[in-house]
Design a protein around this motif. Structure first.
Motif, short mmCIF file in Angstrom:
data_model
loop_
_atom_site.label_atom_id
_atom_site.label_comp_id
_atom_site.label_asym_id
_atom_site.label_seq_id
_atom_site.Cartn_x
_atom_site.Cartn_y
_atom_site.Cartn_z
N PRO A 40 -9.81 43.48 21.91
CA PRO A 40 -10.28 42.16 21.46
C PRO A 40 -9.80 41.06 22.40
N SER A 41 -10.65 40.09 22.65
CA SER A 41 -10.30 39.00 23.56
C SER A 41 -9.86 37.75 22.81
N ARG A 42 -9.95 37.78 21.49
CA ARG A 42 -9.52 36.66 20.65
C ARG A 42 -9.19 37.20 19.26
N ARG A 43 -8.90 36.32 18.34
CA ARG A 43 -8.51 36.78 17.00
C ARG A 43 -9.65 37.55 16.33
N VAL A 44 -9.27 38.49 15.47
CA VAL A 44 -10.22 39.29 14.71
C VAL A 44 -10.18 38.82 13.26
N THR A 45 -11.37 38.54 12.70
CA THR A 45 -11.47 38.14 11.30
C THR A 45 -11.78 39.36 10.45
N PHE A 46 -10.93 39.62 9.48
CA PHE A 46 -11.06 40.77 8.59
C PHE A 46 -11.53 40.25 7.23
N VAL A 47 -12.82 40.39 6.96
CA VAL A 47 -13.41 39.84 5.74
C VAL A 47 -13.21 40.78 4.55
N VAL A 48 -12.70 40.22 3.46
CA VAL A 48 -12.56 40.94 2.19
C VAL A 48 -13.56 40.30 1.22
N GLY A 53 -5.68 39.83 -4.21
CA GLY A 53 -4.87 40.57 -5.16
C GLY A 53 -5.42 41.91 -5.58
N GLY A 54 -6.71 42.15 -5.33
CA GLY A 54 -7.30 43.44 -5.67
C GLY A 54 -6.93 44.51 -4.65
N ALA A 55 -7.32 45.74 -4.93
CA ALA A 55 -6.94 46.85 -4.06
C ALA A 55 -7.47 46.67 -2.64
N GLY A 56 -8.74 46.25 -2.50
CA GLY A 56 -9.30 46.06 -1.17
C GLY A 56 -8.58 44.99 -0.38
N ASP A 57 -8.23 43.92 -1.06
CA ASP A 57 -7.49 42.83 -0.43
C ASP A 57 -6.11 43.31 0.02
N LEU A 58 -5.45 44.08 -0.82
CA LEU A 58 -4.10 44.56 -0.48
C LEU A 58 -4.14 45.53 0.70
N ILE A 59 -5.17 46.37 0.76
CA ILE A 59 -5.30 47.30 1.89
C ILE A 59 -5.52 46.51 3.18
N ALA A 60 -6.42 45.52 3.13
CA ALA A 60 -6.70 44.72 4.32
C ALA A 60 -5.45 43.99 4.80
N ARG A 61 -4.68 43.44 3.86
CA ARG A 61 -3.48 42.69 4.25
C ARG A 61 -2.36 43.61 4.74
N ALA A 62 -2.39 44.87 4.33
CA ALA A 62 -1.43 45.83 4.87
C ALA A 62 -1.85 46.28 6.27
N LEU A 63 -3.15 46.40 6.50
CA LEU A 63 -3.66 46.81 7.81
C LEU A 63 -3.50 45.71 8.85
N ALA A 64 -3.78 44.46 8.46
CA ALA A 64 -3.90 43.36 9.42
C ALA A 64 -2.71 43.21 10.36
N VAL A 76 -6.87 37.95 11.06
CA VAL A 76 -6.84 37.02 9.93
C VAL A 76 -7.68 37.57 8.78
N VAL A 77 -7.06 37.74 7.63
CA VAL A 77 -7.78 38.20 6.44
C VAL A 77 -8.44 37.00 5.76
N GLU A 78 -9.73 37.13 5.51
CA GLU A 78 -10.50 36.04 4.92
C GLU A 78 -11.24 36.55 3.69
#
Length: 336
Positions: A40-48, A53-64, A76-78
């Motif tokens: 990546p040449s700049r920040r990556v946006t990780f869309v949830v 607080g849900g499971a998908g959000d928690l997985i994304a924030r653990a991965l980020a 950045v998780v969005e």
């Protein structure tokens, strides 16, 4: 309602397919150092596409943060919730296909919704996304109010057959995986329970505890506390084998052969994202998901890492979409 006798072939075959995962990862390894155009040449946006607080959000924030450390760029998780995941998913489907916007999709956003919303779907799961990797999955627990005269699934099924329409099952909303798990049990067990939708899982659980409804399927992590406290009675788990997190619960399939449900999460990028970028995303996310630290974090969420190749992810999503289309059609569920 027409019975659905075919089980969840996608998850059932997952263990067999994982035997090929090591070979797939080996083939993808060169992509880790050869990503196209210095990505990546700049920040990556990780869309949830769900609320925080849900499971998908928690997985994304653990991965980020782990991916940011590997890539040398911010991740950045969005959160972009709404319409069962459709709003956030459309954001990624229409984003520039350069690998700098990725999505964590779920059973609802990438398997169920296409049957529920039909012509109102703002994206096509196959056409508009590059399927990167399956991330994690979790079974449901079938739990009921202790006043229901059943201490096993066989007793519950017998009671429901003797009292059609008397049992109400709650869910976090129309078309959710917990709603359709109940409809699948109706179909495969030949019973008739009445669905009562709530605005979310916590409200649905409260409804069962209060006796307003009698039972529900709930994600493992959200159900264990209520079951272990004795406030609700756990009957069975929706995976084909017992769960390490709840080994005391037998699979529903022991009583209703072929029954299998759960919630899963996968990583997706816009269609036409360069193959080398998809390969790097796949290899790096696989590496993080299989790490001891991530597995321990998933275990606390009642989830299990999946992994595999992009081709496996595409096949898995196709099979899941077909399965849930049958359930939606049989149940008559729809969202206008």
């Amino acid at each position: 309602m027409k019975a659905i006798t075919k089980g969840n072939t996608a998850i059932k075959n997952w263990t067999r397919r994982r035997l090929c995962a090591a070979a797939a990862l080996g083939a993808l390894a060169p992509a880790h150092t050869q990503a196209q155009g210095g990505w990546p040449s700049r920040r990556v946006t990780f869309v949830v596409p769900f609320t925080p607080g849900g499971a998908g959000d928690l997985i994304a924030r653990a991965l980020a943060p782990r991916l940011a450390a590997m890539w040398g760029q911010a991740v950045v998780v969005e959160n972009r919730p709404g319409v069962g995941g459709n709003i956030g998913s459309k954001t990624v489907a229409t984003a520039p296909p350069d690998g700098h916007t990725i999505l964590i999709g779920s059973t609802s956003s990438h398997a169920i919704n296409s049957s529920l919303y039909k012509e109102k779907m703002p994206y096509d799961v196959e056409r508009d996304f590059a399927h990167v990797v399956m991330a994690a999955n979790s079974p449901h627990i079938l739990m009921l109010n202790p006043t229901v005269p059943a201490t096993s699934l066989a007793e519950l099924v017998a009671y429901a057959r003797a009292h059609p329409g008397k049992l109400n099952f709650s869910s976090g909303g129309n078309g959710t995986s917990t709603h359709l798990a109940g409809e699948l049990l109706n179909s495969m067990a030949g019973i008739r329970m009445v669905h009562v939708p709530y605005r979310g899982a916590p409200e649905a659980v409260a409804g069962v505890m209060a006796g307003d409804t009698q039972l529900m399927f709930e994600n493992l992590a959200g159900a264990l506390a209520q079951v272990r406290s004795g406030r609700l009675r756990g009957l069975a788990i929706s995976s084909l084998r017992r769960s390490p997190q709840a080994p005391e619960l037998p699979p529903v399939a022991d009583t209703v052969p072929g029954f299998e449900t759960g919630v899963w999460f996968g990583i997706f990028a816009p269609a036409a994202t360069p193959a080398l970028v998809v390969a790097r995303l796949n290899a790096d996310i696989n590496a993080v998901m299989q790490s001891r630290e991530m597995r321990e974090q998933l275990d606390k969420l009642g989830m299990e890492a999946m992994g595999g190749s992009p081709a496996e992810a595409s096949r898995f999503v196709r099979e899941e979409t077909a399965k849930w289309a049958r359930v939606v059609a049989a149940s008559g569920a729809r969202i206008d």
